[in-house]
Structures are given as structure tokens and as C-alpha cells.
Design a protein around this motif. Sequence first.
Motif, mmCIF file in Angstrom:
data_model
loop_
_atom_site.group_PDB
_atom_site.id
_atom_site.type_symbol
_atom_site.label_atom_id
_atom_site.label_comp_id
_atom_site.label_asym_id
_atom_site.label_seq_id
_atom_site.Cartn_x
_atom_site.Cartn_y
_atom_site.Cartn_z
ATOM 1 N N ALA A 33 0.812 -1.221 0.000
ATOM 2 C CA ALA A 33 0.000 0.000 0.000
ATOM 3 C C ALA A 33 0.840 1.262 0.000
ATOM 4 N N THR A 34 2.100 1.148 0.421
ATOM 5 C CA THR A 34 2.954 2.339 0.488
ATOM 6 C C THR A 34 4.179 2.221 -0.420
ATOM 7 N N CYS A 35 4.204 1.225 -1.293
ATOM 8 C CA CYS A 35 5.343 1.047 -2.210
ATOM 9 C C CYS A 35 5.108 1.855 -3.481
ATOM 10 N N PRO A 36 5.966 2.830 -3.778
ATOM 11 C CA PRO A 36 5.733 3.679 -4.951
ATOM 12 C C PRO A 36 5.720 2.919 -6.273
ATOM 13 N N THR A 37 6.593 1.911 -6.411
ATOM 14 C CA THR A 37 6.630 1.211 -7.699
ATOM 15 C C THR A 37 5.404 0.316 -7.872
ATOM 16 N N CYS A 82 8.240 0.723 2.848
ATOM 17 C CA CYS A 82 7.667 -0.552 3.302
ATOM 18 C C CYS A 82 8.064 -0.857 4.744
ATOM 19 N N MET A 83 9.260 -0.459 5.146
ATOM 20 C CA MET A 83 9.725 -0.738 6.500
ATOM 21 C C MET A 83 8.983 0.119 7.526
ATOM 22 N N SER A 84 8.574 1.311 7.129
ATOM 23 C CA SER A 84 7.783 2.142 8.036
ATOM 24 C C SER A 84 6.380 1.573 8.218
ATOM 25 N N VAL A 90 10.143 -6.470 9.381
ATOM 26 C CA VAL A 90 10.998 -7.120 8.376
ATOM 27 C C VAL A 90 12.090 -6.146 7.929
ATOM 28 N N ASP A 91 13.330 -6.597 8.013
ATOM 29 C CA ASP A 91 14.482 -5.748 7.657
ATOM 30 C C ASP A 91 14.701 -5.803 6.144
ATOM 31 N N TYR A 92 13.761 -5.207 5.413
ATOM 32 C CA TYR A 92 13.821 -5.248 3.951
ATOM 33 C C TYR A 92 15.082 -4.577 3.423
ATOM 34 N N ALA A 93 15.577 -3.553 4.125
ATOM 35 C CA ALA A 93 16.754 -2.817 3.642
ATOM 36 C C ALA A 93 17.948 -3.740 3.454
ATOM 37 N N HIS A 94 18.237 -4.567 4.449
ATOM 38 C CA HIS A 94 19.390 -5.455 4.338
ATOM 39 C C HIS A 94 19.099 -6.664 3.446
ATOM 40 N N LEU A 323 15.476 10.300 5.179
ATOM 41 C CA LEU A 323 15.215 10.862 6.508
ATOM 42 C C LEU A 323 13.961 10.252 7.129
ATOM 43 N N ARG A 324 12.888 10.201 6.356
ATOM 44 C CA ARG A 324 11.599 9.751 6.897
ATOM 45 C C ARG A 324 11.602 8.264 7.228
ATOM 46 N N HIS A 325 12.073 7.435 6.279
ATOM 47 C CA HIS A 325 12.036 5.983 6.464
ATOM 48 C C HIS A 325 13.383 5.397 6.885
#
Length: 428
Positions: A33-37, A82-84, A90-94, A323-325
Motif C-alpha cells: 500500500a505504500t510502495c511507490p513502484t 515498506c519498512m515504516s 521485516v528488515d527489507y533494507a538489508h 530521513l523519513r524511512h
Amino acid sequence: MRTSFTPERLADPAIAEIDSILRKCVHCGFCTATCPTYLETGDELDGPRGRIYLMKEMFEAGRPADAVVRDHLDRCLGCFSCMSTCPSGVDYAHLVEHGKAHVEATAPRPLLDRGLRAVLALMLPGRRRFRLSLLAGVLAAPVLRRLPGRLGALGALVPARLPGRIAIRPGTLHPAAAGRRGRVALVIGCIQPVLRPGVDAAAVRLLNRHGIEVVVPPAAGCCGALPLHMGKEARGRAAAAALVDALGPVLDGLDAVIVTASGCGTTVKDYGHLLHDDPLRADKARRIAALARDVTEVLDPLDLRPTGAAGGREIAYHDACSLRHGQRVTAPKRLLARAGFVVREPRDPHLCCGSAGTYNMLQPALSAPLGDNKAKALAATGAPLIAAGNIGCMTQIAQHGTLPVVHTVELLDWATGGPRPDGVEGMA
């Protein structure tokens, strides 16, 4: 999420980390719902949940990335909205960092794609190389802008004229004006001091004016963020290691290591993880990550002394994803309001502008509509000026809109006795 890695595979620390991250995902789909792509394409595989499934299958099978995985991971902005949203942490970044590195190492790419990525990885992360490439770009831009695809997108990002020389030099010390209250190291990086030299100059003036001494380490260059965006893990780690080495001699007595480009700040704050297995630098990397702050985090507790220059001026604030996420930093809006600005926030402030490191150069078909949407949302606030805390966002929004875009720290400097920022000279 159930996984099926063998004990032998789990002996690999990278696979063990991937397994741990995957197991936290509960398939809820809140992230879409919050993923831009995903919002742009409507394709499940262009959302975090779909990409997680692709990476799970790839890593469990222990196979090279195919074209499907490559294309969908390439289209991930790395905005971490997505992490916010994720209720499971879920640690999607890593996870996506592992995925993009695996794609870069194993997936075949067309020759032109490989060439462009190699050029960007070579030219962007060095201040001198970037300035030379920018000079060439200024000369070639009229032709480039007429070309389709990525070359046209590159031409559109080139400024009309070469910016002024770097304002804050490596290896310099900038003492507090009076009554020193703290000491920080400034990471000037590679892109921002070339494209917008006034940002670091404003940061130094502002910090000095409010009692903070600023040391700029010699030989401090790229933080590694840009190579990591492209999945070039070894190059990114090498840049991070070099920055750790540069900061090492000045660490003692520091209250913070500050970064004025929030995309870089997110990476520097992750050095403890990125270099955890470097026997020579792991301890210093963790120390630097613990000291790393966005410049607004250092300014937030200070008693800023506005002169009245802001005068109730309205500004639209763009909340950079980094900054935000990435960092969860909320100081900029507070600081701007305290300095006397009237801060307007656009609709959907959580959505990415489409800059995302090298994304607007490598994925222009997706980046352009995101940039258009963000510029229109900011303009719809009615404010005549946009503030942002990341050079990539500033460049992207300026390209897709008509309003001047300035760095938060430039506005704060102006409001407390500094010069009027570049780009707003004609404003009353």
C-alpha cells in the motif's frame, strides 16, 4: 514465512541473515500500500512482498539471478517506505541489499546497461571525477536531452551551467564563533559539494554561529551509498572503509559525525552492519555509526537565534525517504518552524520522489512519473519555495517542477543571519 535452507547453507553468515529476515515476513501485504513502484505499475512483483518471494526462491535454490529477478529488484527504489509500514519489523533494507548484490554478481545484463552502470560507478563517487564529468555533461546536454531513454534522462539532470567551486575543503577546521559548545566532523561526500557547494558552507556557518566547531577530515570522500544502490557491494564497502580510515584520526573528542546529504547519512549510520566483518575497521565503523547524525539532529537541541529573515514565509517541505524511512528523523520541520517559516506538507509525503541514488538515471520510465507527482504535490501546497534535506531529491524535484528547491540547512542559515540561498535571490 517458512524457509528451507539446509544447515550447510545456514553456516554462511549472509544466508543466516537472509533466513532470519525472511522468517519475519507474515505475507500481510501492508507494504504494497505504500510502495511507490507497486502503486505505479500494479504488479505484485514490483512491491516488497513480491520481491521478497523472488529473493526467497533465488536464495533457497542457490542459483544465479535470472532476468525476472534482475528487472524487479532493479525497479526497487530502496526508499524503505515498506519498512515504516511493516507491522512485523521485516528488515527489507538489508534483505534487498543482499538481493541486489547477488543480481549484480550473477545476472547477465545487456552490454549498454553494464557500460552505463560502470561509468556511473566510476564517475559519480569522486568529487574531481564527478566535476569533470559534469563539465562534459554541460557541454553535451543540448544533444543528450534530445535522446530517448537513459541518455535523455541523464541530459535532463545536468545543470544549465557548471556550479561554483567546492566551498568547504577537506582537511580544514572551522572554529566556533564564541563559547564552544561542541565539536563535530563534517562528511562532505562527493556529489553534493560539486552540485550545490552552498549547502556545506551554510551548515558550517550555522554550526559555528551556534557554538559548534567543525572539523573536515582530509581524504574523506564517497560514503559508499551510490555503489551500494547499484548492487556493487565490494565497491561500496571499499568506499565505506576508506571513509572510516579518514575519520579515524579525528574521532576522539567528537560529539557527532554529521552528514548534510541524508541519503549518505543513512548509509553512514549503517556502517556497523556494513563493515561488521572487517577485522581492521569493525570497531571504528560501529563507533562512527553511533556518532553519525543528520545535521538537523545536531541543530535540534540548540537554541537557534532567528533574525526575522524568515518573516513567516511559506515553504513546502519534502520529507526525503532517507530521513523519513531510513533514519526516522523528524527534526527539520520543527527547526524550520522555530526559525520563523510556515511549513506546508504535501499530500502523500511518504511517497518517494523517484531520485533514489542512481534510480532516476537507470530507471527513468518509473522515476519520471514519481518526480512529476511529487513536484505537483509540493506545488499544490501553495508555497513558493521547497525545502529538502537530500541533494538527489533536490535535483529530481527541480527537474520536474518550477519552484526553487533549497536545502533545509540553507534556509536555517538564512533565517539566523546567513546569506540568502542560491535560487531564491528574486524572492521578496
